[in-house]
Enzyme design. Structure first.
Site, short mmCIF file in Angstrom:
data_model
loop_
_atom_site.label_atom_id
_atom_site.label_comp_id
_atom_site.label_asym_id
_atom_site.label_seq_id
_atom_site.Cartn_x
_atom_site.Cartn_y
_atom_site.Cartn_z
CG ASN A 1 -60.84 74.32 -86.81
OD1 ASN A 1 -59.46 74.02 -85.68
ND2 ASN A 1 -60.93 73.68 -87.56
CG HIS B 1 -54.65 77.01 -84.32
ND1 HIS B 1 -53.87 76.76 -84.67
CD2 HIS B 1 -55.38 77.36 -85.21
CE1 HIS B 1 -53.76 77.01 -85.80
NE2 HIS B 1 -55.27 76.96 -86.27
CG HIS C 1 -57.59 69.90 -90.71
ND1 HIS C 1 -57.23 71.44 -91.82
CD2 HIS C 1 -57.17 69.19 -91.47
CE1 HIS C 1 -56.98 70.72 -93.13
NE2 HIS C 1 -56.85 69.66 -93.28
NE ARG D 1 -53.19 71.90 -91.50
CZ ARG D 1 -53.29 72.35 -92.64
NH1 ARG D 1 -52.50 71.49 -93.65
NH2 ARG D 1 -53.70 73.86 -92.99
NE ARG E 1 -49.99 72.97 -89.62
CZ ARG E 1 -49.92 73.06 -91.01
NH1 ARG E 1 -49.28 72.30 -91.94
NH2 ARG E 1 -50.69 73.60 -91.04
CD GLU F 1 -61.56 71.55 -91.11
OE1 GLU F 1 -63.32 72.34 -90.66
OE2 GLU F 1 -60.66 72.27 -91.25
CB THR G 1 -57.27 74.69 -95.99
OG1 THR G 1 -56.73 74.55 -94.50
CG2 THR G 1 -58.29 74.14 -97.11
CD GLU H 1 -66.66 74.61 -93.15
OE1 GLU H 1 -66.37 73.49 -93.26
OE2 GLU H 1 -65.29 75.62 -93.24
CG HIS I 1 -59.97 79.60 -94.08
ND1 HIS I 1 -59.55 80.44 -94.10
CD2 HIS I 1 -59.61 78.26 -94.19
CE1 HIS I 1 -58.20 80.12 -94.48
NE2 HIS I 1 -58.17 78.92 -94.32
N1 PXP Z 1 -63.27 75.31 -92.68
C1 PXP Z 1 -62.04 75.07 -92.81
C2 PXP Z 1 -62.62 73.38 -94.02
C3 PXP Z 1 -61.02 75.01 -92.65
O1 PXP Z 1 -60.09 74.33 -93.57
C4 PXP Z 1 -60.53 75.96 -91.78
C5 PXP Z 1 -59.14 75.64 -90.88
O2 PXP Z 1 -58.74 74.28 -90.20
C6 PXP Z 1 -61.39 76.70 -90.56
C7 PXP Z 1 -62.48 76.33 -91.58
C8 PXP Z 1 -61.36 77.63 -90.04
O3 PXP Z 1 -60.67 78.37 -90.24
P1 PXP Z 1 -60.14 79.53 -89.33
O4 PXP Z 1 -59.62 79.04 -88.21
O5 PXP Z 1 -59.16 80.56 -90.11
O6 PXP Z 1 -61.17 80.27 -88.56
#
Ligand code: PXP
Length: 238
Positions: A8, A11, A44, A46, A50, A71, A102, A153, A193
């Site tokens: 992901n 960031h 993701h 949103r 952001r 996502e 989330t 997931e 997550h």
């Molecule tokens: N899976 C989902 C569905 C999420 O919403 C997120 C956060 O955006 C993640 C995985 C990844 O989480 P993390 O950034 O804490 O690894």
């Protein structure tokens, strides 16, 4: 079957948006992640954009197509976005205004069930694989199966935030049972997550889990791991 990693890169965009700058570029981040072996890229979208913006999504889908896992929440707006850019897969997640990240899996209610199912079907009709982000409990898994999800997931937030070994073991048992039930219900099992370099292996070892989606820990590590090289490059320039 080897475990797959979805990175992901939200960031990377968070950092860029902090300055409203043009870098660091999520497209470049995606290229680097895939180059070194990430199996796919997670972003993701949103409502408040952001981090990842529609423009980012357009570019990512243009260059990496099926390697993009989007996502988003289950609104009409996000459904349209997904259908416009056609990533390889979509994970439907809940979204609360103002949340830092989330908060957990989808809460299936009589009011939102039909919407989630309709979005699942609409995306699948266009060849997009659909995952639903759920807490590891049987009611959520059964509801996901009734929606026709290809994948669930499992939300590992409770596990990753557990502060005692006992609590962590309880969360792992719930994840293990949820994984078995999801497989029995005919769905693929992914997890994510709050996973980091310390807590990831216990989840990776769970029977049935085939993909892990990890963001924050990888990007945070990359920032520090890359800092010496970045400082040296500037010193050399000076
Ligand atoms: N899976 C989902 C569905 C999420 O919403 C997120 C956060 O955006 C993640 C995985 C990844 O989480 P993390 O950034 O804490 O690894």
């Amino acid at each position: 079957m080897s475990l797959k990693l979805g990175v992901n890169i939200d960031h990377i965009a968070t950092l860029r948006q902090a300055r409203r700058a043009t870098y660091p570029d999520p497209l470049m981040a995606a290229e680097l992640c895939l180059w070194v072996g990430a199996d796919y890229i997670v972003v993701h979208a949103r409502n408040d954009e952001r981090h990842i913006t529609e423009k980012d999504l357009a570019q990512l889908c243009k260059y990496y197509g099926k390697k993009i896992h989007l996502e988003c929440n289950f609104s009409e707006k996000m459904q349209k976005l997904a259908l416009k850019y056609k990533p390889g897969s979509v994970c439907i997640v809940p979204e609360q205004p103002g949340e830092i990240t989330t908060q957990g899996g989808l809460k299936f209610t009589p009011k939102n069930f039909d919407r989630i199912r309709a979005m699942t079907e609409a995306l699948q009709k266009k060849g997009i694989k659909v995952s639903l982000f759920v807490d590891p409990d049987s009611a959520s898994l059964r509801a996901a199966a009734r929606c026709g999800a290809d994948v669930v997931e499992l939300c590992t937030r409770a596990y990753s935030e557990a502060t005692t070994k006992k609590e962590q073991a309880k969360c792992l048992r719930e994840l293990a049972l949820a994984s078995l039930l999801a497989k029995e219900l005919g769905m693929e099992v992914h997890a994510g997550h709050g996973l980091n370099y310390e807590n990831v292996l216990a989840v990776a070892d769970l029977c049935g889990v085939s993909c892990m989606n990890i963001g924050f820990a990888i990007i945070a590590h990359a920032v520090l791991a890359g800092l010496p090289q970045a400082v040296c490059a500037m010193k050399e320039r000076l």
